[in-house]
Design an enzyme around this catalytic site. Structure first.
Site, PDB file in Angstrom:
ATOM      1  N   ASP A 184     -15.105  50.886 -14.147  1.00  0.00           N
ATOM      2  CA  ASP A 184     -13.998  51.534 -13.462  1.00  0.00           C
ATOM      3  C   ASP A 184     -12.831  50.547 -13.391  1.00  0.00           C
ATOM      4  O   ASP A 184     -13.023  49.379 -13.026  1.00  0.00           O
ATOM      5  CB  ASP A 184     -14.434  51.937 -12.044  1.00  0.00           C
ATOM      6  CG  ASP A 184     -13.447  52.880 -11.380  1.00  0.00           C
ATOM      7  OD1 ASP A 184     -13.597  54.091 -11.570  1.00  0.00           O
ATOM      8  OD2 ASP A 184     -12.537  52.393 -10.678  1.00  0.00           O
ATOM      9  N   ASN A 192      -0.979  53.334 -11.396  1.00  0.00           N
ATOM     10  CA  ASN A 192      -0.240  54.483 -11.917  1.00  0.00           C
ATOM     11  C   ASN A 192       0.989  54.780 -11.065  1.00  0.00           C
ATOM     12  O   ASN A 192       2.078  55.047 -11.579  1.00  0.00           O
ATOM     13  CB  ASN A 192      -1.154  55.714 -11.939  1.00  0.00           C
ATOM     14  CG  ASN A 192      -1.510  56.156 -13.343  1.00  0.00           C
ATOM     15  OD1 ASN A 192      -0.904  55.716 -14.317  1.00  0.00           O
ATOM     16  ND2 ASN A 192      -2.485  57.026 -13.454  1.00  0.00           N
ATOM     17  N   HIS A 197       2.837  57.056 -15.290  1.00  0.00           N
ATOM     18  CA  HIS A 197       1.686  57.511 -16.074  1.00  0.00           C
ATOM     19  C   HIS A 197       1.744  57.085 -17.530  1.00  0.00           C
ATOM     20  O   HIS A 197       0.701  56.922 -18.170  1.00  0.00           O
ATOM     21  CB  HIS A 197       1.573  59.040 -15.979  1.00  0.00           C
ATOM     22  CG  HIS A 197       1.132  59.508 -14.623  1.00  0.00           C
ATOM     23  ND1 HIS A 197      -0.175  59.460 -14.201  1.00  0.00           N
ATOM     24  CD2 HIS A 197       1.838  60.000 -13.569  1.00  0.00           C
ATOM     25  CE1 HIS A 197      -0.271  59.914 -12.962  1.00  0.00           C
ATOM     26  NE2 HIS A 197       0.939  60.252 -12.547  1.00  0.00           N
ATOM     27  N   ASP A 201      -1.354  55.281 -19.040  1.00  0.00           N
ATOM     28  CA  ASP A 201      -2.087  55.729 -20.227  1.00  0.00           C
ATOM     29  C   ASP A 201      -2.272  54.585 -21.221  1.00  0.00           C
ATOM     30  O   ASP A 201      -3.334  54.452 -21.845  1.00  0.00           O
ATOM     31  CB  ASP A 201      -1.348  56.883 -20.900  1.00  0.00           C
ATOM     32  CG  ASP A 201      -1.488  58.191 -20.131  1.00  0.00           C
ATOM     33  OD1 ASP A 201      -2.295  58.240 -19.182  1.00  0.00           O
ATOM     34  OD2 ASP A 201      -0.773  59.159 -20.479  1.00  0.00           O
ATOM     35  N   GLU A 228     -10.115  56.926 -14.852  1.00  0.00           N
ATOM     36  CA  GLU A 228     -10.211  55.509 -15.219  1.00  0.00           C
ATOM     37  C   GLU A 228     -11.660  55.043 -15.317  1.00  0.00           C
ATOM     38  O   GLU A 228     -11.944  53.848 -15.285  1.00  0.00           O
ATOM     39  CB  GLU A 228      -9.462  54.648 -14.202  1.00  0.00           C
ATOM     40  CG  GLU A 228     -10.040  54.633 -12.807  1.00  0.00           C
ATOM     41  CD  GLU A 228      -9.532  55.769 -11.920  1.00  0.00           C
ATOM     42  OE1 GLU A 228      -9.586  55.614 -10.691  1.00  0.00           O
ATOM     43  OE2 GLU A 228      -9.092  56.811 -12.446  1.00  0.00           O
TER      44      GLU A 228
END
Length: 329
Positions: A184, A192, A197, A201, A228
């Site tokens: 994780d 984020n 974003h 990404d 994630e």
């Protein structure tokens, strides 16, 4: 990966065809007519065919119905019932001189895709094989696309669940060792929110790339479970081997320049790069545990790693969860 599959679609001659017939003359006619266009392997019995199938995983099987030993219908049935999707999806074309509607029905029910009559017309054989090989290649590409995560190119959750179930079955039936790593990205929501974003990404794609580079064997699998959260399934690997992979990956992610941005929490962990937490477990048992149990074990270890401050690894072993030391790999 996908570009490779599209390349194979454009060049069906690179496909592999397995020809199965106990009559040498019939087998030779088919092999000679197909060899200029495909990689051709041949078997003289159903038993030999099943061995070659798992060794070569051909794109198509040409199968005589009446043979000594295992019949063509039974070979086809075993192909279609194989737990390996790569085997079960191989099209089977029956080659037969029989004119028997009941026998034909049995072939369809066993999973046959088509028939070719004996004596074999070479032109018909070539065109029919080409059509089925092309369809097989197209279905392979579509199936693989359906198994991939659109952002990272890793396998998706659906495919991961299928492979985890298979690994549990392998361990129970064949004593094949498997280990599971769950990963994780730390504080990713804050990351984020802080960076947007698009950057988020890019972060996930870079983590995915580093995970892929951490495993070098085709039988190992890396997947994005969602958001994630990621997972690695390691074949033929005990817990200590999974620990080595996890430590190496943890250090690599810590020190990757592309991830050297604030983690969105004021960098309170005092690491200049993005970090991750991991939970690992070994898949052990005699069929008494399901894949959900091992997923829960790895998830509990991951939860403890996050609760202990993140940027670390915990392992689940014999009902206990403990932190994996951060010594150099």
């Amino acid at each position: 990966m996908i570009s490779r599959k599209l390349e194979l679609l454009a060049h069906p001659e690179r496909s592999t065809v397995l020809v199965v017939d106990d009559d040498l003359l019939n087998r030779s006619i088919m092999v000679d007519s197909l060899q200029p266009h495909y990689q051709v392997i041949e078997a003289e019995s159903g038993e030999q065919a099943l061995l070659l199938l798992h060794r070569h995983k051909p794109d198509l099987v040409l199968l005589d119905i009446v043979m000594e030993g295992i019949s063509g219908v039974e070979v086809c049935r075993q192909i279609k019932e194989d737990p390996d999707e790569e085997i079960a999806t191989i099209p089977v074309l029956f080659v037969t001189a029989l004119d028997d509607s009941r026998q034909e029905q049995l072939c369809w029910e066993a999973g046959g895709a088509d028939f070719i009559a004996k004596p074999v017309n070479v032109i018909t054989l070539q065109y029919r094989v080409k059509a089925h090989v092309t369809l097989k290649r197209q279905s392979d590409v579509l199936r693989r696309l359906a198994n991939l995560d659109g952002l990272t190119g890793l396998y998706n959750r659906r495919y991961f669940d299928e492979q985890l179930q298979r690994s549990v079955r392998d361990q129970a039936n064949n004593q094949q060792h498997w280990s599971l790593i769950m990963l994780d990205v730390d504080h990713f929501k804050n990351y984020n929110d802080r960076h947007g974003h698009v950057i988020g990404d890019e972060c996930l794609k870079e983590v995915a790339r580093l995970m892929m580079s951490s495993v070098r064997r085709s039988q190992d699998m890396v997947a994005r479970l969602g958001g994630e959260e990621f997972a690695i399934l390691l074949s033929g690997t005990r817990l200590d081997g999974a620990e080595r992979v996890a430590r190496s990956l943890l250090n690599t992610i810590r020190n990757t320049a592309q991830l050297s941005v604030d983690n969105g929490k004021g960098n309170e962990l005092n690491y200049p790069f993005v970090t991750v937490s991991m939970g690992i477990t070994e898949i052990l048992g005699n069929g008494d545990l399901a894949e959900e149990d091992f997923l829960k074990q790895a998830d509990e270890a991951l939860y403890q790693a996050k609760g202990a401050g993140r940027n670390r690894i915990c392992r689940y072993a014999q009902g206990l969860i403990e932190e994996v030391g951060d010594e150099p790999v």
